[in-house]
Design a protein around this motif. Structure first.
Motif, PDB file in Angstrom:
ATOM      1  N   ARG A  63       0.837  -1.210   0.000  1.00  0.00           N
ATOM      2  CA  ARG A  63       0.000   0.000   0.000  1.00  0.00           C
ATOM      3  C   ARG A  63       0.867   1.254   0.000  1.00  0.00           C
ATOM      4  O   ARG A  63       0.591   2.212  -0.730  1.00  0.00           O
ATOM      5  CB  ARG A  63      -0.935   0.001   1.220  1.00  0.00           C
ATOM      6  N   ALA A  64       1.920   1.246   0.809  1.00  0.00           N
ATOM      7  CA  ALA A  64       2.802   2.411   0.891  1.00  0.00           C
ATOM      8  C   ALA A  64       3.500   2.671  -0.441  1.00  0.00           C
ATOM      9  O   ALA A  64       3.780   3.817  -0.799  1.00  0.00           O
ATOM     10  CB  ALA A  64       3.840   2.211   1.995  1.00  0.00           C
ATOM     11  N   TYR A  65       3.764   1.574  -1.190  1.00  0.00           N
ATOM     12  CA  TYR A  65       4.450   1.706  -2.469  1.00  0.00           C
ATOM     13  C   TYR A  65       3.475   1.835  -3.645  1.00  0.00           C
ATOM     14  O   TYR A  65       3.885   1.772  -4.803  1.00  0.00           O
ATOM     15  CB  TYR A  65       5.347   0.489  -2.703  1.00  0.00           C
ATOM     16  N   SER A  66       2.188   1.972  -3.340  1.00  0.00           N
ATOM     17  CA  SER A  66       1.140   2.148  -4.363  1.00  0.00           C
ATOM     18  C   SER A  66       1.125   0.992  -5.364  1.00  0.00           C
ATOM     19  O   SER A  66       0.895   1.187  -6.560  1.00  0.00           O
ATOM     20  CB  SER A  66       1.333   3.477  -5.108  1.00  0.00           C
ATOM     21  N   CYS A  67       1.354  -0.228  -4.876  1.00  0.00           N
ATOM     22  CA  CYS A  67       1.272  -1.413  -5.728  1.00  0.00           C
ATOM     23  C   CYS A  67      -0.159  -1.935  -5.678  1.00  0.00           C
ATOM     24  O   CYS A  67      -0.618  -2.411  -4.642  1.00  0.00           O
ATOM     25  CB  CYS A  67       2.247  -2.496  -5.268  1.00  0.00           C
ATOM     26  N   SER A  68      -0.870  -1.849  -6.789  1.00  0.00           N
ATOM     27  CA  SER A  68      -2.282  -2.247  -6.830  1.00  0.00           C
ATOM     28  C   SER A  68      -2.493  -3.630  -7.439  1.00  0.00           C
ATOM     29  O   SER A  68      -3.628  -4.070  -7.596  1.00  0.00           O
ATOM     30  CB  SER A  68      -3.082  -1.217  -7.636  1.00  0.00           C
ATOM     31  N   ASP A  69      -1.417  -4.320  -7.779  1.00  0.00           N
ATOM     32  CA  ASP A  69      -1.518  -5.655  -8.372  1.00  0.00           C
ATOM     33  C   ASP A  69      -1.725  -6.677  -7.253  1.00  0.00           C
ATOM     34  O   ASP A  69      -0.756  -7.210  -6.696  1.00  0.00           O
ATOM     35  CB  ASP A  69      -0.258  -5.966  -9.177  1.00  0.00           C
ATOM     36  N   GLN A  70      -2.987  -6.946  -6.939  1.00  0.00           N
ATOM     37  CA  GLN A  70      -3.289  -7.811  -5.801  1.00  0.00           C
ATOM     38  C   GLN A  70      -2.830  -9.254  -6.003  1.00  0.00           C
ATOM     39  O   GLN A  70      -2.417  -9.920  -5.052  1.00  0.00           O
ATOM     40  CB  GLN A  70      -4.786  -7.766  -5.490  1.00  0.00           C
ATOM     41  N   ALA A  71      -2.883  -9.743  -7.234  1.00  0.00           N
ATOM     42  CA  ALA A  71      -2.431 -11.109  -7.490  1.00  0.00           C
ATOM     43  C   ALA A  71      -0.940 -11.234  -7.181  1.00  0.00           C
ATOM     44  O   ALA A  71      -0.485 -12.233  -6.596  1.00  0.00           O
ATOM     45  CB  ALA A  71      -2.701 -11.490  -8.949  1.00  0.00           C
ATOM     46  N   PHE A  72      -0.186 -10.240  -7.576  1.00  0.00           N
ATOM     47  CA  PHE A  72       1.255 -10.211  -7.296  1.00  0.00           C
ATOM     48  C   PHE A  72       1.504 -10.136  -5.796  1.00  0.00           C
ATOM     49  O   PHE A  72       2.321 -10.897  -5.253  1.00  0.00           O
ATOM     50  CB  PHE A  72       1.871  -9.020  -8.025  1.00  0.00           C
ATOM     51  N   VAL A  73       0.806  -9.242  -5.115  1.00  0.00           N
ATOM     52  CA  VAL A  73       1.005  -9.083  -3.673  1.00  0.00           C
ATOM     53  C   VAL A  73       0.678 -10.371  -2.936  1.00  0.00           C
ATOM     54  O   VAL A  73       1.430 -10.812  -2.049  1.00  0.00           O
ATOM     55  CB  VAL A  73       0.147  -7.913  -3.142  1.00  0.00           C
ATOM     56  N   GLU A  74      -0.432 -11.020  -3.297  1.00  0.00           N
ATOM     57  CA  GLU A  74      -0.808 -12.261  -2.609  1.00  0.00           C
ATOM     58  C   GLU A  74       0.162 -13.400  -2.925  1.00  0.00           C
ATOM     59  O   GLU A  74       0.383 -14.279  -2.076  1.00  0.00           O
ATOM     60  CB  GLU A  74      -2.238 -12.647  -2.956  1.00  0.00           C
ATOM     61  N   ALA A  75       0.738 -13.390  -4.114  1.00  0.00           N
ATOM     62  CA  ALA A  75       1.760 -14.387  -4.435  1.00  0.00           C
ATOM     63  C   ALA A  75       2.983 -14.182  -3.547  1.00  0.00           C
ATOM     64  O   ALA A  75       3.610 -15.157  -3.097  1.00  0.00           O
ATOM     65  CB  ALA A  75       2.149 -14.295  -5.910  1.00  0.00           C
ATOM     66  N   LEU A  76       3.329 -12.934  -3.273  1.00  0.00           N
ATOM     67  CA  LEU A  76       4.435 -12.648  -2.357  1.00  0.00           C
ATOM     68  C   LEU A  76       4.078 -13.076  -0.934  1.00  0.00           C
ATOM     69  O   LEU A  76       4.923 -13.614  -0.203  1.00  0.00           O
ATOM     70  CB  LEU A  76       4.773 -11.157  -2.388  1.00  0.00           C
ATOM     71  N   VAL A  77       2.830 -12.849  -0.537  1.00  0.00           N
ATOM     72  CA  VAL A  77       2.383 -13.278   0.788  1.00  0.00           C
ATOM     73  C   VAL A  77       2.521 -14.792   0.932  1.00  0.00           C
ATOM     74  O   VAL A  77       2.962 -15.302   1.971  1.00  0.00           O
ATOM     75  CB  VAL A  77       0.926 -12.835   1.047  1.00  0.00           C
ATOM     76  N   ASP A  78       2.153 -15.523  -0.109  1.00  0.00           N
ATOM     77  CA  ASP A  78       2.270 -16.988  -0.069  1.00  0.00           C
ATOM     78  C   ASP A  78       3.711 -17.412   0.191  1.00  0.00           C
ATOM     79  O   ASP A  78       3.962 -18.383   0.918  1.00  0.00           O
ATOM     80  CB  ASP A  78       1.774 -17.596  -1.380  1.00  0.00           C
ATOM     81  N   ILE A  79       4.650 -16.712  -0.418  1.00  0.00           N
ATOM     82  CA  ILE A  79       6.057 -17.023  -0.182  1.00  0.00           C
ATOM     83  C   ILE A  79       6.430 -16.698   1.263  1.00  0.00           C
ATOM     84  O   ILE A  79       7.127 -17.471   1.935  1.00  0.00           O
ATOM     85  CB  ILE A  79       6.962 -16.232  -1.145  1.00  0.00           C
ATOM     86  N   ALA A  80       5.961 -15.538   1.746  1.00  0.00           N
ATOM     87  CA  ALA A  80       6.317 -15.091   3.091  1.00  0.00           C
ATOM     88  C   ALA A  80       5.840 -16.053   4.172  1.00  0.00           C
ATOM     89  O   ALA A  80       6.516 -16.244   5.190  1.00  0.00           O
ATOM     90  CB  ALA A  80       5.748 -13.695   3.336  1.00  0.00           C
TER      91      ALA A  80
END
Length: 283
Positions: A63-80
């Motif tokens: 959110r702070a970096y204004s990344c609106s690609d939710q599929a990408f963000v959730e893929a990163l969450v899966d890794i985390a």
């Protein structure tokens, strides 16, 4: 020897992607840390993979970096949040990190593509073929080291044998088929194994005959692993000093296009099987 500093390929990739996300937002690490309400040292540790990151913190960063690609963000969450230990981690004391990272990325890939000029893909090699390949490594490995590498290579092949196999497409040059690695009997067994594997629904094998002449990427072996989203794809190149992993978007696009051209240049899967049969008969 394995140490606490050993970091998985996906954890390293997560750190890289978070740094790139911040840089695309035009924020310095100091600005980002201030916005996120965290110390600069903590952010640096996350971006260097020394620290992990929680799903909540990761989404706040997006959110702070204004990344609106939710599929990408959730893929990163899966890794985390993935804390599972892969079988490859048991080889940390005996094999180079590049081989371990390759096995990890293949395991998590949603699809695979490869192109080889002078080798048959490791995912389609027999024990005897792989053993002879590793005997030729410089500096020469000891017999136990050879067996460790063979076991690792064969274990990697689980991804195309499991109940939910990874879709796999490979292009192999005629040069690799005609190399009598390990002698006539080993070479014949390897080609027959390649034929058997090419009949599987999720595996596509295409051959590039000598007759095609020069082609894009000749001389370069390419492994391309598709992630859950295109931003998390990885290309791996075999170099004399070991495997090299690439994740820059421009390079990923380049190698996807290159593989498209190489596949279009190669024989169809049906003609490729006929071609391999012909070489087997000539042995």
């Amino acid at each position: 020897m394995a140490t606490k500093s050993a970091v998985s390929a996906r954890r390293l990739r997560l750190a890289v992607e978070l740094r790139k996300m911040r840089e695309r937002a035009g924020m310095t690490s100091t600005e980002a840390a201030r916005t996120l309400g965290m110390g600069g040292g903590a952010l640096s540790n996350i971006e260097s993979a020394r620290f992990g990151v929680s799903p909540e913190r990761l989404r706040a960063m997006a959110r702070a970096y204004s990344c609106s690609d939710q599929a990408f963000v959730e893929a990163l969450v899966d890794i985390a949040v993935d804390k599972t230990r892969g079988w490859w981690e048991t080889n940390q004391e005996t094999l180079p990190s590049g081989l371990l990272h390759l096995a990890e990325l293949e395991h998590h890939a949603v699809a695979l593509r490869t192109a080889y000029t002078t080798h048959i893909s490791g995912l389609l090699q027999t024990h005897d073929h792989a053993r002879e390949i590793f005997r030729q490594v410089i500096p020469r490995p000891t017999p136990p080291e050879v067996e460790h590498r063979v076991s690792h290579r064969i274990r990697r092949q689980d991804i195309i044998h499991r109940t939910d196999p990874v879709p796999y497409r490979t292009v192999i040059h005629e040069a690799a088929l005609r190399m009598r690695v390990g002698g006539r009997n080993v070479a014949r067994a390897q080609l027959k194994h390649l034929l058997d594997m090419s009949e599987r629904e999720h595996i596509t094998v295409r051959i590039l005959p000598f007759d095609v002449g020069a082609f894009p990427g000749s001389g370069q072996s390419i492994n391309y692993m598709y992630g859950p989203v295109p931003q998390l794809d990885t290309a791996q190149l075999d170099q004399f000093h070991g495997p090299v992993l690439l994740d820059a978007e421009a390079l990923l696009e380049k190698y996807r296009n290159l593989l498209d051209v190489v596949e279009a240049t190669a024989l169809s899967p049906e003609k490729s099987r006929d071609f391999i049969h012909t070489i087997v008969r000539e042995l």
